[in-house]
Design an enzyme around this catalytic site. Structure first.
Site, PDB file in Angstrom:
ATOM      1  N   ARG A 201     -40.566 -83.387  -5.755  1.00 11.35           N
ATOM      2  CA  ARG A 201     -41.743 -82.714  -6.306  1.00 11.35           C
ATOM      3  C   ARG A 201     -42.338 -81.861  -5.202  1.00 11.35           C
ATOM      4  O   ARG A 201     -42.403 -82.292  -4.043  1.00 11.35           O
ATOM      5  CB  ARG A 201     -42.796 -83.726  -6.789  1.00 11.35           C
ATOM      6  CG  ARG A 201     -42.340 -84.630  -7.910  1.00 11.35           C
ATOM      7  CD  ARG A 201     -42.166 -83.866  -9.226  1.00 11.35           C
ATOM      8  NE  ARG A 201     -41.770 -84.764 -10.310  1.00 11.35           N
ATOM      9  CZ  ARG A 201     -40.536 -85.104 -10.602  1.00 11.35           C
ATOM     10  NH1 ARG A 201     -39.536 -84.628  -9.866  1.00 11.35           N
ATOM     11  NH2 ARG A 201     -40.267 -85.905 -11.605  1.00 11.35           N
ATOM     12  N   GLU A 225     -45.562 -73.581  -7.053  1.00 14.96           N
ATOM     13  CA  GLU A 225     -44.524 -72.889  -7.819  1.00 14.96           C
ATOM     14  C   GLU A 225     -45.176 -72.151  -8.987  1.00 14.96           C
ATOM     15  O   GLU A 225     -46.163 -72.636  -9.555  1.00 14.96           O
ATOM     16  CB  GLU A 225     -43.512 -73.902  -8.372  1.00 14.96           C
ATOM     17  CG  GLU A 225     -42.612 -74.507  -7.334  1.00 14.96           C
ATOM     18  CD  GLU A 225     -41.539 -75.408  -7.952  1.00 14.96           C
ATOM     19  OE1 GLU A 225     -41.312 -75.309  -9.176  1.00 14.96           O
ATOM     20  OE2 GLU A 225     -40.945 -76.199  -7.220  1.00 14.96           O
ATOM     21  N   HIS A 242     -36.107 -74.620  -7.305  1.00 18.98           N
ATOM     22  CA  HIS A 242     -36.265 -75.790  -8.171  1.00 18.98           C
ATOM     23  C   HIS A 242     -35.102 -75.893  -9.162  1.00 18.98           C
ATOM     24  O   HIS A 242     -35.306 -76.028 -10.373  1.00 18.98           O
ATOM     25  CB  HIS A 242     -37.601 -75.721  -8.924  1.00 18.98           C
ATOM     26  CG  HIS A 242     -38.077 -77.064  -9.405  1.00 18.98           C
ATOM     27  ND1 HIS A 242     -39.412 -77.363  -9.587  1.00 18.98           N
ATOM     28  CD2 HIS A 242     -37.405 -78.186  -9.756  1.00 18.98           C
ATOM     29  CE1 HIS A 242     -39.539 -78.604 -10.040  1.00 18.98           C
ATOM     30  NE2 HIS A 242     -38.317 -79.108 -10.150  1.00 18.98           N
TER      31      HIS A 242
END
Length: 319
Positions: A201, A225, A242
């Protein structure tokens, strides 16, 4: 029944259209107005499901085609009577493949080196198994698993991992205990040349502290993000958008888990398997080129979301 689906979830089109009114939307199009008459949301991490989105809606069930669910306000859903589900383990093999490729790239002399694995669940346990096969020495840390009495491996304190490991990879959920777990205090104990991998994360890694650190980083998940810190992106040995869990296998597993969960909840009688989705055959001579993903993001960081939504086919070759 009205179902709103993130249009970027692969293989999902047509799977439940015959039993429901289905609308496919971009993540940004999930708004209070669009969801107010929906019964079901099938989403990914970019859709924040909280009171601001759901208040006054008809939503009864949310399925996220992802392992993580910190984008779902579970407390609000419980209060509002909204059931939800995630897809635990759906892309665990995909992340393991990513970690394998990262290690081989940044630590080519990996045999005999010490790897710290923080979080030994669906992903971490696979990383552990693969590290053994690579001839590495794994040190394992998972406080919740240890406290539950279910940890089947020797537990190593985080401070010992920091002091001893050549490479440390994190596979933890985001919560109060893990927020900024990779911080100045932790990094001060780490070996100066250690390599830290975050494919977990974004918020478990303090951007400010990482920028000041002497350690090296492989980063797939970022704070803020889809606008990662450009200095940290430049500093990272490998910087990816990601996509660690974005193998076609992982995506297919998430889709199947979500559709079957909706079917079970509403008694729709649908049962889908990955074999129904027509995945391309595996080529075991192929290798995942993690460097190419990093070069692309470093060259065009403003295309972070585009890279995620147009990710090429990558098969899981380690399980």
């Amino acid at each position: 029944m009205r179902v709103l689906i993130d249009k970027n979830i692969p293989f999902i089109k047509g799977l439940i259209d015959g039993v429901a009114e289905v609308v496919y939307l971009e993540p940004s199009a999930f708004t209070p107005d669009t969801v107010k008459n929906a019964d079901v949301l099938i989403i990914r991490t970019r859709t924040r499901c909280d009171e601001a989105l759901l208040s006054g809606s008809a939503v009864k069930f949310i399925a996220t085609a992802t392992i993580g669910y910190d984008h779902i306000d579970t407390d609000y859903c419980k209060k509002a009577g909204i059931a939800w589900t995630n897809a635990p383990g759906c892309n665990a093999d995909s992340v393991c493949n990513y970690i394998d490729a990262a290690i081989r790239y940044v630590l080519p002399d990996f045999e005999g080196k010490t790897i710290g694995i923080v979080g030994v669940g669906n992903v971490g346990s696979r990383v552990y198994k693969n590290a053994l096969a690579m001839g590495m020495k794994p040190l394992l840390n998972d406080p919740p698993l240890q406290q539950s009495g279910c940890m089947q491996f020797k537990f190593t304190p985080l401070e010992s991992i920091a002091a001893e490991a050549d490479i440390i990879t994190f596979h933890v959920p985001l919560n109060a205990d893990t927020y900024h777990i990779i911080n100045a205090e932790f990094l001060s104990v780490c070996r100066p040349g250690a390599i830290i991998i975050n494919s977990s994360r974004g918020e478990i890694l303090s951007t400010d502290d990482a920028l000041k650190a002497t350690q090296k980083f492989v980063i797939d998940c970022w704070e803020n993000e889809p606008s990662p810190n450009l200095q940290l992106l430049s500093k990272a040995l490998l910087a990816t958008p990601h996509i660690a869990g974005y193998s076609i296998d992982g995506k297919a597993n998430g889709t199947v888990a979500s559709v079957n969960a909706v079917s079970d909840f509403f008694g729709l009688g649908i049962k889908v398997s990955v074999n129904d989705l027509g995945l391309p055959p595996k080529d075991y001579t192929a290798k995942y080129n993690i460097e190419a993903d990093s070069i692309a993001l470093k060259r065009e960081p403003h295309k972070f979301e585009w890279f995620r939504n147009h990710y090429p086919v990558r098969r899981d070759l380690i399980s």
